[in-house]
Design a protein around this motif. Structure first.
Motif: not given
Length: 214
Positions: A108, A119, A121, A123, A141-145, A158, A160, A184
């Motif tokens: 992470s 931001t 991410e 996994q 996996a995930a991404g955030w802002s 979140f 993506e 995705e």
């Protein structure tokens, strides 16, 4: 993690792959290298990709100092430089990597840009052996802002997610080949924004590639 204190070089490219789907073909690479002992390491991560037969769209490098703080847990601090598509962006990075047994690994990261944008991410990777040489590798996996970033069409929360299954075959102890499927999807308010602008919010592609270690 090595149990002796002798410094050594390790790493390689986990992913060198071609992706094909409804939106065209693309290539991608993801490699990491480290030098150090069982406690302290210097790490370099290189990632990138683009349309097959076209220009490279994304290139990124991360440089870390890693410190082992427990059994199979490493804290990371360092910097990230985006060469494409935003060549002026530099981020401070903190991260953590871990491993549970021989099959489950996770990582992470949080990124703070020189413009004050936060931001991140994460996994999780699992290796499920089928035979001595063949194994299944699912990943999530995930991404955030933390805030809206209009230049990247991101909204808070979140942003993506990615679910992947790769079937890998060990050609040698250091080289493997694989095939798989990657799904995705944009998430949350970022997904809603993309849909309102007529953009695709999800995709599923087939992948083939190989990986190697030093």
């Amino acid at each position: 993690m090595a149990q002796d204190d002798a410094a050594s070089l390790s790493g390689g490219f986990d992913l060198i792959e071609m992706r094909t789907g409804d939106q065209g073909d693309a290539f991608l690479w993801d490699g990491s290298f480290s030098y150090g002992d069982s406690i302290d390491q210097a790490m370099l991560v290189v990632q990138g990709g683009g349309a097959l037969g076209g220009q490279i769209d994304e290139v990124q490098a991360r440089l870390f100092y890693g410190r082992t703080i427990g059994e199979n847990i490493v804290l990371l601090v360092g910097a990230r430089k985006d060469f494409k598509p935003h060549p002026r962006d530099i981020h401070a990075v903190i991260g953590i990597q871990g491993q549970i047994g021989s099959r489950l690994s996770w990582e992470s990261y949080a990124f703070l840009s020189d413009k004050g944008r936060l931001t991140g991410e994460a996994q999780v990777i699992y290796a499920l052996p089928i035979t001595e040489r063949l194994y299944l590798e699912p990943r999530i996996a995930a991404g955030w802002s933390a805030q809206s970033i209009d230049a990247e069409a991101l909204r808070p929360g979140f942003t993506e997610g990615e679910a992947t299954v790769r079937l890998r075959y060990r050609l040698t102890d250091k080289i493997n080949a694989y095939a798989g499927v990657v799904h995705e999807s944009l998430l949350g308010e970022t997904r809603a924004l993309a849909r309102s602008q007529g953009e695709a919010v999800k995709s599923t592609v087939a992948v083939v590639g190989f990986g190697f270690s030093l």
